[in-house]
Write an enzyme that holds these catalytic residues in place. Structure first.
Site, PDB file in Angstrom:
ATOM      1  N   GLY A  20       0.805  -1.213   0.000  1.00 59.95           N
ATOM      2  CA  GLY A  20       0.000   0.000   0.000  1.00 59.95           C
ATOM      3  C   GLY A  20       0.836   1.260   0.000  1.00 59.95           C
ATOM      4  NE  ARG A  24       4.812  -1.671   4.060  1.00 59.72           N
ATOM      5  CZ  ARG A  24       3.587  -1.855   4.518  1.00 59.72           C
ATOM      6  NH1 ARG A  24       2.783  -2.727   3.937  1.00 59.72           N
ATOM      7  NH2 ARG A  24       3.143  -1.157   5.539  1.00 59.72           N
ATOM      8  NE  ARG A  43      -3.788  11.588  -8.919  1.00 60.98           N
ATOM      9  CZ  ARG A  43      -5.056  11.829  -8.682  1.00 60.98           C
ATOM     10  NH1 ARG A  43      -5.577  11.500  -7.514  1.00 60.98           N
ATOM     11  NH2 ARG A  43      -5.823  12.381  -9.592  1.00 60.98           N
ATOM     12  NE  ARG A  87      -3.908  -5.802   0.581  1.00 60.70           N
ATOM     13  CZ  ARG A  87      -3.316  -4.935   1.407  1.00 60.70           C
ATOM     14  NH1 ARG A  87      -2.323  -4.178   0.965  1.00 60.70           N
ATOM     15  NH2 ARG A  87      -3.680  -4.835   2.665  1.00 60.70           N
ATOM     16  CB  ILE A  88       3.288  -7.652  -0.003  1.00 59.89           C
ATOM     17  CG1 ILE A  88       3.855  -6.554  -0.910  1.00 59.89           C
ATOM     18  CG2 ILE A  88       3.554  -9.012  -0.606  1.00 59.89           C
ATOM     19  CD1 ILE A  88       5.360  -6.638  -1.066  1.00 59.89           C
ATOM     20  N   GLY A  89       0.747  -6.593   2.237  1.00 58.83           N
ATOM     21  CA  GLY A  89       0.291  -5.512   3.102  1.00 58.83           C
ATOM     22  C   GLY A  89       0.263  -5.895   4.563  1.00 58.83           C
ATOM     23  CB  SER A  90      -0.078  -4.073   7.551  1.00 54.72           C
ATOM     24  OG  SER A  90      -0.795  -2.905   7.152  1.00 54.72           O
ATOM     25  CD  GLU A 181      -7.311  -6.742   2.763  1.00 54.92           C
ATOM     26  OE1 GLU A 181      -6.500  -6.302   1.929  1.00 54.92           O
ATOM     27  OE2 GLU A 181      -8.514  -6.920   2.495  1.00 54.92           O
ATOM     28  CG  MET A 182      -8.775  -1.104   4.978  1.00 53.41           C
ATOM     29  SD  MET A 182      -8.692   0.631   5.479  1.00 53.41           S
ATOM     30  CE  MET A 182     -10.251   1.252   4.850  1.00 53.41           C
ATOM     31  CG  ASP A 206      -3.474  -3.492  13.961  1.00 51.37           C
ATOM     32  OD1 ASP A 206      -4.678  -3.544  14.270  1.00 51.37           O
ATOM     33  OD2 ASP A 206      -3.089  -3.334  12.785  1.00 51.37           O
ATOM     34  NE  ARG A 219       1.456   0.601  10.381  1.00 48.54           N
ATOM     35  CZ  ARG A 219       1.310   1.141  11.582  1.00 48.54           C
ATOM     36  NH1 ARG A 219       1.327   0.363  12.660  1.00 48.54           N
ATOM     37  NH2 ARG A 219       1.132   2.431  11.743  1.00 48.54           N
TER      38      ARG A 219
END
Length: 237
Positions: A20, A24, A43, A87-90, A181-182, A206, A219
């Protein structure tokens, strides 16, 4: 070029890792890729292409939320010839057995979002990743001795809920989701509609159960186990 990506045709590898956070993405490119080249900065949604163990790999930020990853993944799939997005996320844990820094792999994404319905009249509330990519990731995790747990994720449109919001306990009890997640629900919808492949690897950042959490700096830079697993899988796709 597209309205949101200023990379030239052919700038992306067939497989893209998609965190995201733009920083990162920059960290992954500079830490793991050989000869990374910045290919998008519109952006400040940074994207890089380089090689990992001699094979081309790209990494690009998605931003936060389903509308954002929906735009970028669509343009990568449709206009840049990308075949695979990981996707690699939290994620936030809803499960007492998932602790900070655990690596998890989405075997489905549940959501109350209207994204799939608006996108393609898809009324499903649960969408699925590519079985082939998931099998590759789990096989690489075993080879690398990395614990990777298959989970059902909840893709939420809302980070801060109102006074009458559904609680995480209610969501877990009624749907069986393990973490929140989102983004993955929209990514899976785009991949399935366009005939592409997608997967979602997450690190628990978390816990709603224990109220523990990682710092923004952690993160950004400390999810190396997930990053390495994603890269090892990417070069086999």
């Amino acid at each position: 070029m597209t309205p949101h990506i200023n990379a030239p045709e052919g700038a992306f590898a067939k497989t893209v890792l998609m965190p995201g956070d733009p920083l990162r993405a920059k960290f992954i490119a500079e830490t793991f890729l050989e000869s990374p080249e910045l290919v998008n900065n519109v952006r400040n949604m940074l994207a890089f292409t380089g090689t990992y163990k001699g094979k081309p790999v790209s990494v690009m930020a998605s931003g936060m939320g389903m509308p954002s990853i929906g735009i970028y993944s669509h343009e990568l799939y449709k206009f840049y010839g990308v075949e695979n997005i990981i996707r690699i996320g939290s994620a936030g844990s809803y499960n007492a057995n998932l602790n900070l820094h655990d690596v998890v792999l989405a075997n489905s994404a549940y959501s109350l979002s209207s994204y799939a319905m608006v996108h393609d009249h898809n009324a499903s509330k649960e969408l699925f990743p590519s079985a082939d990519i998931n099998k590759t990731i789990m096989r690489k995790a075993q080879e690398l001795n990395i614990k990777c747990t298959a989970v059902k994720v909840y893709s939420s449109d809302v980070f801060y809920g109102g006074p009458s919001a559904i609680t995480w306990q209610e969501m877990r009890e009624t749907t069986g989701v393990d973490c929140v997640e989102m983004e993955s629900f929209a990514l899976f919808q785009n991949a399935n509609t366009l005939g592409k492949r997608a997967a979602c690897l997450l690190t628990i950042s978390d816990s709603l159960v224990s109220a523990e959490e990682t710092t923004p700096e952690e993160r950004q830079t400390s999810f190396r186990t997930m990053m390495r697993l994603a890269l090892e899988a990417a070069i086999e796709l």
